[in-house]
Design an enzyme around this catalytic site. Sequence first.
Site, PDB file in Angstrom:
ATOM      1  N   ASP A   1       0.823  -1.218   0.000  1.00  0.00           N
ATOM      2  CA  ASP A   1       0.000   0.000   0.000  1.00  0.00           C
ATOM      3  C   ASP A   1       0.858   1.269   0.000  1.00  0.00           C
ATOM      4  OD1 ASP A   1      -2.333   1.421  -0.019  1.00  0.00           O
ATOM      5  OD2 ASP A   1      -2.702   1.248   2.133  1.00  0.00           O
TER       6      ASP A   1
ATOM      7  N   ASN B   1     -10.943  -2.986  -5.087  1.00  0.00           N
ATOM      8  CA  ASN B   1     -10.211  -2.026  -5.930  1.00  0.00           C
ATOM      9  C   ASN B   1     -10.908  -1.749  -7.268  1.00  0.00           C
ATOM     10  OD1 ASN B   1      -6.958  -3.070  -4.697  1.00  0.00           O
ATOM     11  ND2 ASN B   1      -8.128  -1.243  -4.140  1.00  0.00           N
TER      12      ASN B   1
HETATM   13  C1  IPE Z   1      -5.369  -2.670  -0.039  1.00  0.00           C
HETATM   14  O1  IPE Z   1      -5.064  -1.333  -0.182  1.00  0.00           O
HETATM   15  C2  IPE Z   1      -5.280  -3.376  -1.346  1.00  0.00           C
HETATM   16  C3  IPE Z   1      -3.959  -3.463  -1.938  1.00  0.00           C
HETATM   17  C4  IPE Z   1      -2.850  -2.989  -1.455  1.00  0.00           C
HETATM   18  C5  IPE Z   1      -3.894  -4.158  -3.183  1.00  0.00           C
HETATM   19  P1  IPE Z   1      -6.223  -0.238  -0.378  1.00  0.00           P
HETATM   20  O2  IPE Z   1      -5.527   1.052  -0.556  1.00  0.00           O
HETATM   21  O3  IPE Z   1      -7.146  -0.672  -1.454  1.00  0.00           O
HETATM   22  O4  IPE Z   1      -6.985  -0.323   1.003  1.00  0.00           O
HETATM   23  P2  IPE Z   1      -7.849   0.766   1.759  1.00  0.00           P
HETATM   24  O5  IPE Z   1      -8.867   1.290   0.781  1.00  0.00           O
HETATM   25  O6  IPE Z   1      -6.919   1.842   2.213  1.00  0.00           O
HETATM   26  O7  IPE Z   1      -8.446   0.037   2.912  1.00  0.00           O
HETATM   27  C1  IPE Z   2      -1.673   0.209  -3.272  1.00  0.00           C
HETATM   28  O1  IPE Z   2      -1.442   1.568  -3.326  1.00  0.00           O
HETATM   29  C2  IPE Z   2      -1.884  -0.405  -4.632  1.00  0.00           C
HETATM   30  C3  IPE Z   2      -3.244  -0.870  -4.871  1.00  0.00           C
HETATM   31  C4  IPE Z   2      -4.239  -0.780  -4.069  1.00  0.00           C
HETATM   32  C5  IPE Z   2      -3.488  -1.474  -6.144  1.00  0.00           C
HETATM   33  P1  IPE Z   2      -2.624   2.614  -3.333  1.00  0.00           P
HETATM   34  O2  IPE Z   2      -3.000   2.896  -4.755  1.00  0.00           O
HETATM   35  O3  IPE Z   2      -3.739   2.168  -2.483  1.00  0.00           O
HETATM   36  O4  IPE Z   2      -1.904   3.865  -2.718  1.00  0.00           O
HETATM   37  P2  IPE Z   2      -2.547   4.926  -1.713  1.00  0.00           P
HETATM   38  O5  IPE Z   2      -3.097   4.160  -0.551  1.00  0.00           O
HETATM   39  O6  IPE Z   2      -3.605   5.661  -2.476  1.00  0.00           O
HETATM   40  O7  IPE Z   2      -1.406   5.805  -1.334  1.00  0.00           O
HETATM   41 MG    MG Z   3      -4.115   2.398  -0.519  1.00  0.00          MG
END
Ligand code: IPE
Ligand code: IPE
Ligand code: MG
Length: 250
Positions: free
Chosen positions: A28, A76
């Site tokens: 993340d 997602n």
């Molecule tokens: C969790 O991260 C999913 C992945 C890293 C693939 P998210 O960014 O989607 O999770 P939330 O929305 O902060 O809970």
């Molecule tokens: C994790 O990074 C990757 C996926 C969820 C696919 P994020 O895209 O959630 O990054 P933040 O949380 O917005 O910084």
């Molecule tokens: Mg995220």
Amino acid sequence: MFFKKKRKIAKSELDMNNIPKHIGVIMDGNGRWARRRGLPRRAGHKAGADNLERICDYCNSLGVKALTVYAFSTENWNRPKDEIDALMNLLYNYLLTVEEKFRNRNMKLQISGDVTALTKKIQDAIVHAEQVTSSGDGMILNIALNYGGRAEIVNAAQKAAADAAAGRIAADDIDEAYLGQYMYTSNLPEVDLIIRPSGEKRLSNFLLWQAAYAEFWYSDICWPDFSNDDMKQAILDYQNRDRRFGGVKI
Ligand code: IPE
Ligand code: IPE
Ligand code: MG
């Protein structure tokens, strides 16, 4: 009179006899990493994918048996289409490189999640990448893709219910081991350690079943910046934890 509590001395070098067998990582913070640099979110995802390669090599060199990484959750799909497309493209391009990259490293690829929702092109690339790496006896990189812990449990429950309806098992005999065989990770060791960088302190539907007795490790570092040293620190902290599994140590 009192007894002095014996304090565990924190180690600074890894105990190679106590390396977690299975590590889960919620990759993340890609978006925030990019925003802080004035870059589009997809640049963060690219940097995150590059970092996965570094961390894989490090974990493989330590003798970790399985690394499960959360790449795309069932939630997602709620993101803008162009971001989803960028993530899927990145994934597809990564799958195309797996054969060459994994060969020297002896690693094996596994995908966990509902792949039927992905395009035929990606599904074919997954089948190919899993097949050409299937004889690798080093670390298994298990990519959680269109993965949700609840969906995984529902899927397992449906399979167990179908077995019961077909008379293959009595409903009363369905136990943790039976349901566990239908989890995506049934071929992997128990998850010992779950790491979430980027400052969030939640599972976000990751490995709900498997997390039962996993140790957790959080950090504010965004995933693209998560280094081998951070991984080492997470493992060191893990090695200093007291895992009791509900028992007592006398
Ligand atoms: C969790 O991260 C999913 C992945 C890293 C693939 P998210 O960014 O989607 O999770 P939330 O929305 O902060 O809970
Ligand atoms: C994790 O990074 C990757 C996926 C969820 C696919 P994020 O895209 O959630 O990054 P933040 O949380 O917005 O910084
Ligand atoms: Mg995220």
